[in-house]
Design an enzyme around this catalytic site. Sequence first.
Site, PDB file in Angstrom:
ATOM      1  N   ASP A  90       0.850  -1.197   0.000  1.00  0.00           N
ATOM      2  CA  ASP A  90       0.000   0.000   0.000  1.00  0.00           C
ATOM      3  C   ASP A  90       0.881   1.240   0.000  1.00  0.00           C
ATOM      4  OD1 ASP A  90       0.787  -0.717   2.746  1.00  0.00           O
ATOM      5  OD2 ASP A  90      -0.391   1.040   3.321  1.00  0.00           O
ATOM      6  N   GLU A 152       0.192  -0.807   5.747  1.00  0.00           N
ATOM      7  CA  GLU A 152       1.230  -0.243   6.623  1.00  0.00           C
ATOM      8  C   GLU A 152       1.045   1.255   6.777  1.00  0.00           C
ATOM      9  OE1 GLU A 152       5.007   1.402   8.062  1.00  0.00           O
ATOM     10  OE2 GLU A 152       3.963   1.906   6.222  1.00  0.00           O
TER      11      GLU A 152
HETATM   12  N1  BES Z   1       8.809   3.587   5.254  1.00  0.00           N
HETATM   13  C1  BES Z   1       8.227   4.337   6.322  1.00  0.00           C
HETATM   14  C2  BES Z   1       9.101   4.355   7.567  1.00  0.00           C
HETATM   15  C3  BES Z   1      10.302   5.226   7.341  1.00  0.00           C
HETATM   16  C4  BES Z   1      10.174   6.587   7.566  1.00  0.00           C
HETATM   17  C5  BES Z   1      11.489   4.724   6.873  1.00  0.00           C
HETATM   18  C6  BES Z   1      11.226   7.425   7.339  1.00  0.00           C
HETATM   19  C7  BES Z   1      12.562   5.561   6.611  1.00  0.00           C
HETATM   20  C8  BES Z   1      12.429   6.918   6.838  1.00  0.00           C
HETATM   21  C9  BES Z   1       6.870   3.742   6.650  1.00  0.00           C
HETATM   22  O1  BES Z   1       6.176   3.325   5.512  1.00  0.00           O
HETATM   23  C10 BES Z   1       6.007   4.804   7.301  1.00  0.00           C
HETATM   24  O2  BES Z   1       5.869   5.876   6.768  1.00  0.00           O
HETATM   25  N2  BES Z   1       5.434   4.523   8.447  1.00  0.00           N
HETATM   26  C11 BES Z   1       4.463   5.358   9.075  1.00  0.00           C
HETATM   27  C12 BES Z   1       3.893   4.554  10.213  1.00  0.00           C
HETATM   28  C13 BES Z   1       2.580   5.044  10.734  1.00  0.00           C
HETATM   29  C14 BES Z   1       1.482   4.975   9.709  1.00  0.00           C
HETATM   30  C15 BES Z   1       2.197   4.238  11.939  1.00  0.00           C
HETATM   31  C16 BES Z   1       5.075   6.654   9.600  1.00  0.00           C
HETATM   32  O3  BES Z   1       6.234   6.650  10.063  1.00  0.00           O
HETATM   33  O4  BES Z   1       4.401   7.679   9.548  1.00  0.00           O
HETATM   34 MN    MN Z   2       7.167   2.346   4.081  1.00  0.00          MN
END
Ligand code: BES
Ligand code: MN
Length: 444
Positions: A90, A152
Amino acid sequence: MDEIELRAAIDRVLPGVRADLERLVRIPGIAFEGFDHSQVERSAEAVADLLRGVGLPDVRIVRAGGQPAVIGRRPAPPGAPTVLLYAHHDVQPPGDLTEWRSDPFEPVERDGRLYARGAADDKAGIMTHIAALRAFGDTLPVGVVVFVEGEEEYGSESLETLLREYRDDLLSDVIVIADSGNWDIGQPALTTGLRGIVNAFVEVRTLDHAVHSGMYGGAVPDALTTLSRLLATLHDDNGDVAVAGLVRGSAAPLDYPEDRFRQEAGLLARVELIGTGRIVERLWAKPALSVLGIDAPSTGEAPNALVPVAKAKLSVRIAPGDNWKSAYEALVAHLERHAPWGAKVTVTLEQGGEPCVVGTSGPAYDAARAAYAAAWDGVAPVDMGIGGSIPFIATFQELFPGAEVLVVGVEDPDSRAHGPNESLHLGEFARGCLAEALLLAGLG
Ligand code: BES
Ligand code: MN
């Protein structure tokens, strides 16, 4: 296969991997409410096809009340470990389309980068796994479980149920999460910690109904001014989060030069940084608190009336070592205690997710260091934190305490994940594919 053969094999599969990545990003699979979830179904089908295409004998689309995830498995050769390869299919909504230089769901290459929503986060993660599996063909030296989830970006609400339900199918010795990034172009990294998250709404009410701002203004506090004053209590004068009781830790000894940081963030010339401590500490090991949105009359339509109620969405990133429930309680206590002028303050939770610490002392971590260094022609990976969150890593760690977790990824400081003009650096992507193939060889 040895390193030379794997390099050749990755070179051979890359054009097809690129074409399939483009096919994936054309599917706007967004798990958020209000979006067309049939696209998430299409995207799960596409991932399932890719997994069948690499010869995994057992591929299923599964769900536990939420969006579809895909599980593909291939048993380990005798004596070899099983490796779980995670990514998510997603993507975030595209946001303001006028900010995009090209259609978010039509991939375009410019200057060695592939532009599209999800090109980096996280369809590149899916294709890294596919590339490594294709490179080995049927000489894969380890067992694999590929697990690609479908919500996710929307908080992985049903993931824990899914993990529990399919626990036996997911059992593995090593978990490779391809959803993070590297320290810089040319400088690979292994991610050793991520912050958690608490998103909450705070509503401030001062009046039963809107009243004439001339008749009552001066003696009656409007809700928007009151909310603003409340929000202003959330940081101290240095810009550190002022909510008591949040954990503050220490970060990897990496230097993030201020000018590089300002440039990568796109910070305007005279705007100051907020918070104290080394920059990576502020980003990875200390809490951050941001206001993501406000519900109040819009300026174009606001009448001369006192606003009776206003609401803000807050997002707290919490440091590794903290836990989201106690952080949420600390936030609620702060907001209630600081309610200006006796206003009625109501706090509600949107979502909470745990931070995590990823160990650096196991054999899989050593194999990863060697593989990433080789793929980057001798540049050893650095250990880094991530300010963003992948809350289910903590769930994996709890459910599979025996498995060693590795967090990797092909995002770079200019990937602009979640923003307009998200892109993938194709050169770094190729290295990431090779690194994963070398890692599987090393683990085998
Ligand atoms: N891929 C990201 C996590 C990430 C953020 C990796 C910055 C490297 C650098 C992941 O898909 C994400 O964005 N996660 C969300 C989680 C939330 C929906 C609980 C986030 O961090 O906002
Ligand atoms: Mn991600």
